[in-house]
Each structure stands twice: as C-alpha cells, then as structure tokens.
Design an enzyme around this catalytic site. Sequence first.
Site, mmCIF file in Angstrom:
data_model
loop_
_atom_site.group_PDB
_atom_site.id
_atom_site.type_symbol
_atom_site.label_atom_id
_atom_site.label_comp_id
_atom_site.label_asym_id
_atom_site.label_seq_id
_atom_site.Cartn_x
_atom_site.Cartn_y
_atom_site.Cartn_z
ATOM 1 C CD GLN A 1 -12.687 3.003 3.646
ATOM 2 O OE1 GLN A 1 -13.663 3.608 3.224
ATOM 3 N NE2 GLN A 1 -11.632 2.758 2.899
ATOM 4 C CE1 TYR B 1 -28.543 8.258 1.455
ATOM 5 C CE2 TYR B 1 -30.223 7.197 2.790
ATOM 6 C CZ TYR B 1 -29.043 7.130 2.087
ATOM 7 O OH TYR B 1 -28.359 5.948 2.003
ATOM 8 C CD GLU C 1 -2.502 1.766 0.413
ATOM 9 O OE1 GLU C 1 -2.342 2.938 0.026
ATOM 10 O OE2 GLU C 1 -3.344 0.970 -0.076
ATOM 11 C CG ASP D 1 -13.888 1.929 -4.952
ATOM 12 O OD1 ASP D 1 -14.922 1.242 -5.004
ATOM 13 O OD2 ASP D 1 -13.710 2.823 -4.104
ATOM 14 C CG LEU E 1 3.010 -2.252 -9.040
ATOM 15 C CD1 LEU E 1 3.966 -3.434 -8.943
ATOM 16 C CD2 LEU E 1 1.629 -2.718 -9.489
ATOM 17 N N GLY F 1 -26.503 3.633 -0.342
ATOM 18 C CA GLY F 1 -26.913 2.263 -0.102
ATOM 19 C C GLY F 1 -25.757 1.362 0.285
#
Length: 548
Positions: A115, A218, A35, A301, A139, A310
């Site tokens: 998260q 919302y 990472e 992603d 990388l 959602g």
Amino acid sequence: MSVERVPVLIVGAGYAGLSAATLLAWRGVPCRLVERRPSTSRLPKAHGINRRSMEVLRVVPGLEDALFAASRTGANESTLIIAESVTSPPIETLVTKTSLDATPVSPSKICTAGQDRVEPVLLRFARANGADVRFSTTLERFSQRDDGVEAILRDEASGQETKVLADYIVAADGAGGTIRDMGGVKMEGPGVLADTISVLFEADLDAILPGGGFALYYLRNPAFSGAFVTCDEPNHGQINIEYDSTRDQASDFDEERCEELVRQSLGVPDLAVKILDIRPWQMAALLADRMSFGRVFLAGDCAHITPPVGGLGGQTAIQDAADLAWKLALVVKGEAAPALLDSYAIERRPVARIAIARSIANYVERLLPDRQDIRIREDEYGLLETSMGYRYRSDAIIADEFDDGACVEDPLRPSGAPGTRLPHVWLRRGEETISSHDLIGRDFMLFTGPDGGDWIEAARRIALRSKAPLGVCRLGFDVDDPEGLFLPRLRISPEGALLVRPDGYIVWRSRGGNPDPLATLEASFARVRGFDTRQSSGSHAAAFADAS
C-alpha cells in the site's frame, strides 16, 4: 468563507478514494479529494492488487506499468505457504511462482506492491489527469439538498474553512470514518474476530528467503497464529500476530517483545532485528446496511470491513471506486439518468458480502481450522469465483429470460450472460494480438458476430441521436478471432450482439438477429443508462423479450 463548486467530492485517500479520483479525472470529471492525513500511507498495510483490480485500473494509460514498476518483485512472482515458521517445513503450499498463470482468465497479472507503494502511484495519476487532491484537509460537516451537497472543509494547517458545493460525495474515509454515521448507516456482521499486533521490521531476509519474489506465510505457530509478509523495501518484513486481549494489552508489545516475535515467526533465534513500527489493530468482518444515502456513496472500508486473509478488502475498495466512477461520469455529463446511480449499492453490496465470507473462510482454512463455527457458508464461493466471477443484478442490467440466479460463475467457463464479466479472449487487430478487454474501458461497447451488420448500423445511429458514448466491434471486420473462442464464450450466433458497459460487464445480449434491431437496441441502451423505458412503444418493449 469562500465558496467553491465541484461535481464530485471524495473524502479519504486510501485505495477507494484515490482510485475514484484517478478514474473520474481520467473520464474528464472534475473532482476534489480531501484527506485528513498529511500524506499517503507510509506503511505497507495491504499487499497486492489482484487481476480484476488491475483490469479496472489498466484502462488509464500507463497506470498498469507504473504499478508494476513500484513493486520490488515481478508480476505473479508470489509464494504463499502455511507453516509453523518461515524456515520450518511447509504444512501446505498454496501458491508457487509457477502456479499463477491465468492467461485463460485475464490479460492482467497480479501486482504484489504494498500500500505504501500503490497509493503514491494512484495519487500521481489522479493529479496528472486533473484531480484536485488536498491532504491535511478535514470534512467538518455536510448537508444534502435537492440539487446537491454542501460540505464544509477545514485546512488543518491554517484553520481556514471552505464551503464546497458538490453534486455527489464519495465517502472513502475508511473503517473508522464518520460519514456513514452522519447518514445513520449501521454496520452488520460478525464484528471483531481477533486483536492483532502488526510489526514492521528490518532484518537480513535475503539470507532466509534466497529465492526472492513476494512471500506470504500463514503461521500456525505453537505460541501464536499470524502471518509474515515481505515488503517492497529490501530486507523489510511485516508480521501480524494475534493476541488474547483478556491477557495482554496492546501496550505490552514493546520493541523487545516484538523482536522476539519476529524471530519466532522466522524461526531464526539469533536473528538481528530492527523494529520500525508497532501498530495494534482489530481484524473484523462488517458490512454496511446501506452503501448510499441520498447523494452520498460509501466505498471501501467505510462500507465493508473485510478480514485481510486473501487480500479481498483492498480489491473490493478499488472495484467499488471503478463502478462508481463510470456511473458518476455518465450522470454528471448528462449521458445517463441519475437513476443509474441506484444500481451502485444494489450491485456492489452483494459482492462485498461474498468477499467477507470468502475472507473468513480463508482465515479459518489457513490459520484456525478449529474455528469452523465462524464461517458464513451460505455466502462462500471459491476464491477465483469470488474475485473475478461475481455477478451483478440491477435495473441497469437486462437479464436473459432464463436467469439461474447464481451469485457467481466460474471465469474459466463463462456464460456470456448479462450481469457477468466479459470473457477474456485473445484476438487479432491487424498485426497486433489484443485481449477482448483491450476493447472496453471508457465507453459502452457493442460486440457483434460477423453477420451482425444491422446491429452495427443501429448502434451508429443511436450514438448520434443519444449523444452518449457507444462503440462498436464486429468480429471478422474490426478484429479477428483466430481460435474461434469469442462467440462460443459469449453464446451468441454470428448474427447476435452483446452490449458491454465501461467496467467490462455485459448488460444485454441478443443471441441472434432481430427484426427491429434499431428499436430493440435503442430501448436497451436507454435502460442500461438508467432511463425509464416503461412508457416506451411496443417496438421498444421488444428489447426486453428474448432475442434468441
């Protein structure tokens, strides 16, 4: 430059990468995760893990409990409301704390952790199971060969480069990742839907939300549309507010303006607010035209960008990783053919497509009902069907002779058909009540009715001959079904059998007995592991005929 060898190299330590590392390591496959960031996410960018994601993670002992322990709120303690502001009367209440009982659907419950809490838990379990995880590592480049992948990694602190030889790469480097570009992968779909400012703040939320639990609002505010969500840290909240980029720039949202947006979102004009973070981002909907190229597999992603209305984006990432992990593990160990890996993109890309469509529908229904034009109705299904009822079709699944071709099924009305998720049924094993899902996870599992002894004997012989993991469970012998629900939901007779793969998906079904169970099951077990059975004998070919 030093040269190192590892079966699987994972790039990116988000939900997809950390889940892949955890599940591969738990399956005994050495892997390295790199990472470029110095740590896991320090911001609660995503919130919640749904039931299906918890199902694929709970196979790792202790992980389910650790995820719940990381959350400030208990399982299923969620409130979802549409309103002008948090303190204004609801326009519509979508979810209450008493409306999330889904025990007929799954043994798992919804975890509301953010998260910033989930990633450290996954990291801890990945390392505890043997994964080599390295942060501040980039990388630089890679090339594919017939026998593997050669990657050059750079340690950001020292500048030292290392050559890593891997059998496979899992590309989980996020929406802005570069690996898909190196492979010529194109992103398709509606593209950017909205420019958004995310604001993390601290305020006296206990006085505004006395009920506790996880809350998501919302906001259809006259001044803006957006969302407010509670975080795991006490009195921390997050708002995401859309803005018109033709009038405003991200730099226009300074602390003073964001403080006022927080007050408007909460409906408390004199609220004391401390801004912790301001971050612009774009809500988008995009899908990769391919989810693999050669020995590189795209997950999360990197492969699909889903509007976060959602929560299906993070769930699809976790479930991508789970699908890849068991397949890679079998192939690396020589228990499946490399052709099994071809089924990854074939199975997972349609799931991502319907997740994107459902998320856009959520966005329109909950925030912008006048934007019906952006919906992708041909791929829209209900939230439960999209999240837990999606179906797989590939060469690694032996469909019934009559397959209706549906993309999803209602998890409350399971069919037991190949390509669908194993129905959850409460069973008894001795004095213990367990779910049918407690019997799966690591290996393939053959379920039979009480009169399916011939299938059980065949499975035991095949497991010895193939050296591949194949467990057995005979109803009435290994477990009991007090309510008599299991066979009817599988739609097999007491003489029938059902083969379920490690991720809980059914890959083959015989509704009744068979004159040659050994040959039939042996051919089926070979095919669902990617082996070419087209040259098999006539008796093996019988596996693909209707066994009803």
